[in-house]
Design a protein around this motif. Sequence first.
Motif, PDB file in Angstrom:
ATOM      1  N   GLU A 179     -15.501  14.315  22.287  1.00  0.00           N
ATOM      2  CA  GLU A 179     -15.036  15.564  21.668  1.00  0.00           C
ATOM      3  C   GLU A 179     -13.588  15.425  21.207  1.00  0.00           C
ATOM      4  OE1 GLU A 179     -13.850  20.134  22.926  1.00  0.00           O
ATOM      5  OE2 GLU A 179     -15.148  18.970  24.269  1.00  0.00           O
ATOM      6  N   ARG A 180     -12.745  14.816  22.030  1.00  0.00           N
ATOM      7  CA  ARG A 180     -11.334  14.634  21.668  1.00  0.00           C
ATOM      8  C   ARG A 180     -11.203  13.749  20.427  1.00  0.00           C
ATOM      9  NH1 ARG A 180      -9.695  12.177  26.070  1.00  0.00           N
ATOM     10  NH2 ARG A 180      -9.803  14.164  27.187  1.00  0.00           N
ATOM     11  N   ALA A 181     -12.024  12.694  20.348  1.00  0.00           N
ATOM     12  CA  ALA A 181     -11.979  11.811  19.178  1.00  0.00           C
ATOM     13  C   ALA A 181     -12.353  12.565  17.909  1.00  0.00           C
ATOM     14  CB  ALA A 181     -12.912  10.625  19.387  1.00  0.00           C
ATOM     15  N   LEU A 182     -13.372  13.413  17.997  1.00  0.00           N
ATOM     16  CA  LEU A 182     -13.783  14.205  16.831  1.00  0.00           C
ATOM     17  C   LEU A 182     -12.682  15.188  16.426  1.00  0.00           C
ATOM     18  CD1 LEU A 182     -17.483  14.960  17.854  1.00  0.00           C
ATOM     19  CD2 LEU A 182     -16.703  13.289  16.155  1.00  0.00           C
ATOM     20  N   ARG A 183     -12.011  15.757  17.412  1.00  0.00           N
ATOM     21  CA  ARG A 183     -10.906  16.674  17.103  1.00  0.00           C
ATOM     22  C   ARG A 183      -9.735  15.920  16.466  1.00  0.00           C
ATOM     23  NH1 ARG A 183     -11.803  21.705  18.912  1.00  0.00           N
ATOM     24  NH2 ARG A 183     -13.287  22.003  20.643  1.00  0.00           N
ATOM     25  N   ASP A 184      -9.535  14.673  16.879  1.00  0.00           N
ATOM     26  CA  ASP A 184      -8.494  13.854  16.246  1.00  0.00           C
ATOM     27  C   ASP A 184      -8.820  13.594  14.780  1.00  0.00           C
ATOM     28  OD1 ASP A 184      -7.049  13.750  18.562  1.00  0.00           O
ATOM     29  OD2 ASP A 184      -7.573  11.683  19.078  1.00  0.00           O
ATOM     30  N   VAL A 185     -10.100  13.361  14.497  1.00  0.00           N
ATOM     31  CA  VAL A 185     -10.525  13.183  13.099  1.00  0.00           C
ATOM     32  C   VAL A 185     -10.226  14.450  12.311  1.00  0.00           C
ATOM     33  CG1 VAL A 185     -12.531  12.878  11.591  1.00  0.00           C
ATOM     34  CG2 VAL A 185     -12.285  11.473  13.646  1.00  0.00           C
ATOM     35  N   ARG A 186     -10.564  15.590  12.878  1.00  0.00           N
ATOM     36  CA  ARG A 186     -10.254  16.875  12.241  1.00  0.00           C
ATOM     37  C   ARG A 186      -8.746  17.001  11.999  1.00  0.00           C
ATOM     38  NH1 ARG A 186     -14.826  19.376  10.305  1.00  0.00           N
ATOM     39  NH2 ARG A 186     -16.241  20.157  11.920  1.00  0.00           N
ATOM     40  N   GLN A 187      -7.962  16.614  12.995  1.00  0.00           N
ATOM     41  CA  GLN A 187      -6.510  16.775  12.904  1.00  0.00           C
ATOM     42  C   GLN A 187      -5.914  15.955  11.770  1.00  0.00           C
ATOM     43  OE1 GLN A 187      -4.312  16.141  16.580  1.00  0.00           O
ATOM     44  NE2 GLN A 187      -2.508  15.452  15.437  1.00  0.00           N
ATOM     45  N   VAL A 188      -6.318  14.673  11.664  1.00  0.00           N
ATOM     46  CA  VAL A 188      -5.714  13.841  10.626  1.00  0.00           C
ATOM     47  C   VAL A 188      -6.097  14.338   9.235  1.00  0.00           C
ATOM     48  CG1 VAL A 188      -5.567  11.807  12.105  1.00  0.00           C
ATOM     49  CG2 VAL A 188      -7.580  12.128  10.670  1.00  0.00           C
ATOM     50  N   LEU A 189      -7.319  14.834   9.077  1.00  0.00           N
ATOM     51  CA  LEU A 189      -7.719  15.352   7.771  1.00  0.00           C
ATOM     52  C   LEU A 189      -6.985  16.661   7.465  1.00  0.00           C
ATOM     53  CD1 LEU A 189     -11.537  14.543   7.767  1.00  0.00           C
ATOM     54  CD2 LEU A 189      -9.720  13.420   6.467  1.00  0.00           C
ATOM     55  N   GLN A 190      -6.771  17.478   8.478  1.00  0.00           N
ATOM     56  CA  GLN A 190      -6.005  18.712   8.277  1.00  0.00           C
ATOM     57  C   GLN A 190      -4.577  18.385   7.849  1.00  0.00           C
ATOM     58  OE1 GLN A 190      -5.890  21.307  11.674  1.00  0.00           O
ATOM     59  NE2 GLN A 190      -4.388  22.672  10.774  1.00  0.00           N
ATOM     60  N   GLU A 191      -3.992  17.373   8.479  1.00  0.00           N
ATOM     61  CA  GLU A 191      -2.631  16.981   8.130  1.00  0.00           C
ATOM     62  C   GLU A 191      -2.538  16.411   6.723  1.00  0.00           C
ATOM     63  OE1 GLU A 191      -1.569  14.344  11.270  1.00  0.00           O
ATOM     64  OE2 GLU A 191      -1.164  15.959  12.703  1.00  0.00           O
ATOM     65  N   GLU A 192      -3.652  15.914   6.218  1.00  0.00           N
ATOM     66  CA  GLU A 192      -3.670  15.411   4.837  1.00  0.00           C
ATOM     67  C   GLU A 192      -4.056  16.494   3.846  1.00  0.00           C
ATOM     68  OE1 GLU A 192      -2.442  12.626   4.007  1.00  0.00           O
ATOM     69  OE2 GLU A 192      -2.118  12.065   6.106  1.00  0.00           O
ATOM     70  N   GLY A 193      -4.181  17.731   4.314  1.00  0.00           N
ATOM     71  CA  GLY A 193      -4.426  18.851   3.421  1.00  0.00           C
ATOM     72  C   GLY A 193      -5.864  19.296   3.296  1.00  0.00           C
ATOM     73  N   ARG A 197     -14.031  23.056   5.669  1.00  0.00           N
ATOM     74  CA  ARG A 197     -15.169  23.200   4.755  1.00  0.00           C
ATOM     75  C   ARG A 197     -15.129  22.227   3.577  1.00  0.00           C
ATOM     76  NH1 ARG A 197     -16.585  29.660   4.122  1.00  0.00           N
ATOM     77  NH2 ARG A 197     -16.994  30.065   6.338  1.00  0.00           N
ATOM     78  N   SER A 198     -14.056  21.468   3.464  1.00  0.00           N
ATOM     79  CA  SER A 198     -13.943  20.567   2.317  1.00  0.00           C
ATOM     80  C   SER A 198     -14.589  19.210   2.568  1.00  0.00           C
ATOM     81  CB  SER A 198     -12.469  20.381   1.936  1.00  0.00           C
ATOM     82  OG  SER A 198     -11.758  19.710   2.972  1.00  0.00           O
ATOM     83  N   TYR A 199     -15.097  18.982   3.772  1.00  0.00           N
ATOM     84  CA  TYR A 199     -15.771  17.716   4.089  1.00  0.00           C
ATOM     85  C   TYR A 199     -16.814  17.982   5.174  1.00  0.00           C
ATOM     86  CZ  TYR A 199     -12.863  17.736   8.276  1.00  0.00           C
ATOM     87  OH  TYR A 199     -12.265  18.095   9.457  1.00  0.00           O
ATOM     88  N   THR A 200     -17.698  17.008   5.375  1.00  0.00           N
ATOM     89  CA  THR A 200     -18.732  17.094   6.411  1.00  0.00           C
ATOM     90  C   THR A 200     -18.450  16.053   7.490  1.00  0.00           C
ATOM     91  OG1 THR A 200     -20.420  17.856   4.853  1.00  0.00           O
ATOM     92  CG2 THR A 200     -21.193  16.845   6.895  1.00  0.00           C
ATOM     93  N   LEU A 201     -18.476  16.478   8.753  1.00  0.00           N
ATOM     94  CA  LEU A 201     -18.282  15.576   9.890  1.00  0.00           C
ATOM     95  C   LEU A 201     -19.569  15.543  10.705  1.00  0.00           C
ATOM     96  CD1 LEU A 201     -16.514  13.834  11.777  1.00  0.00           C
ATOM     97  CD2 LEU A 201     -15.728  15.962  12.852  1.00  0.00           C
ATOM     98  N   VAL A 202     -20.141  14.342  10.875  1.00  0.00           N
ATOM     99  CA  VAL A 202     -21.409  14.184  11.596  1.00  0.00           C
ATOM    100  C   VAL A 202     -21.248  13.166  12.720  1.00  0.00           C
ATOM    101  CG1 VAL A 202     -23.851  13.564  11.443  1.00  0.00           C
ATOM    102  CG2 VAL A 202     -22.736  14.669   9.495  1.00  0.00           C
ATOM    103  N   LEU A 203     -21.679  13.541  13.901  1.00  0.00           N
ATOM    104  CA  LEU A 203     -21.776  12.607  15.024  1.00  0.00           C
ATOM    105  C   LEU A 203     -23.243  12.250  15.204  1.00  0.00           C
ATOM    106  CD1 LEU A 203     -20.469  11.178  17.517  1.00  0.00           C
ATOM    107  CD2 LEU A 203     -21.071  13.234  18.833  1.00  0.00           C
ATOM    108  N   GLN A 204     -23.537  10.943  15.249  1.00  0.00           N
ATOM    109  CA  GLN A 204     -24.912  10.525  15.500  1.00  0.00           C
ATOM    110  C   GLN A 204     -25.005   9.905  16.886  1.00  0.00           C
ATOM    111  OE1 GLN A 204     -25.535   7.467  12.366  1.00  0.00           O
ATOM    112  NE2 GLN A 204     -25.706   5.976  14.037  1.00  0.00           N
ATOM    113  N   SER A 205     -26.205   9.948  17.468  1.00  0.00           N
ATOM    114  CA  SER A 205     -26.406   9.374  18.801  1.00  0.00           C
ATOM    115  C   SER A 205     -27.022   7.980  18.661  1.00  0.00           C
ATOM    116  CB  SER A 205     -27.276  10.302  19.651  1.00  0.00           C
ATOM    117  OG  SER A 205     -28.587  10.390  19.137  1.00  0.00           O
TER     118      SER A 205
END
Length: 347
Positions: A179-193, A197-205
């Motif tokens: 969960e923390r790794a996924l939030r980090d992905v969200r964070q870096v994209l947010q920091e890049e503007g 809703r501007s992208y899709t994030l998918v976790l697969q098992s």
Amino acid sequence: MSRRLLSVALIFPLIALSLLVSDSPYPAMPGPGRDAPRALVALGDSTMAGEGAGSYEPGTDGENGNWCHRSTKASVHRTHVDGVDRVFNLACSGANAEQVGLTDQVRNTEGSQARRLAAIAREYRVSVVVVAVGANDDPRFADVLGACLRAWIERRTDCAKGMADEWRARVERMTPKVERALRDVRQVLQEEGYTPRSYTLVLQSYAAPVAPGLPFELQNLAGCPLRTGDLEWVRDRAVEQLSGGLRTAAKEAGARFLDLAKAGEKREACTGGDRADREWFTRLTVDFDGLRDETRARHALQESFHPNDRGYEQFGRCMSEFLTTTAREGSCVAGADGNLTAVVAKD
């Protein structure tokens, strides 16, 4: 002066001021410019890197200590998304959740995948990010399979008997890390503007690479040297519980989730008997040439029990279907024609 005329008198100067301090009266789109090429980016471990499919990108097959084994046949290169101009595979065999997220940790000579994603997001408009990670955290799935292999060699009790109770606790410890790794992905994209809703994030098992019922003559070093009880545990419990933990991580981080737990059903390693070309996973695979080289010897079994070229093609097919939907969750199962299809859960 009337109230209406006073309002007009105040509004016009404000409009003029906004035009002076901005190149455009319209807010800029998130991320790079409107005409930037669109990208699909993969993050994660061996399952996303393409371990087992061969055809590894130069520089990732042991050169200078880099064993990421990123394959040109990885599932991300078989995932088709309308409008995407470029595919980036940042995944690396052996990576854990910390290495996918924001970290100073280095593995296989490579650092944070999220930071590398940020660099891509400045030049390309990232449309989709697909992630596969968690098995190398507390579950240590590869080590578990190794222990089960030793149990077969030493003719000991099924390794699953001692692992079953501990496994669930391992998955529970893994879940917040993913969960923390996924939030980090969200964070870096947010920091890049970017906005969520501007992208899709998918976790697969993960798909079960082995299963019971394989031919007796292959339940040895010729194919799949694992005890029957361990084969049953991997397929029926370990992989299912691992998927459950990842599903929770995706939900908590606001990511979509694609369940592959049943994706390899009846296509697991060794289940094809003398028709290995029907299988979607590698059998016990030994790099005999690598055994002669001290620097490569400890990686001689690295490809074992990973998806093969056919498996990655099917995973990419299923992910492609899933991405055409807006469902928060889906699973990959074989259709009537034997190919994987995405079955989505109703929101």
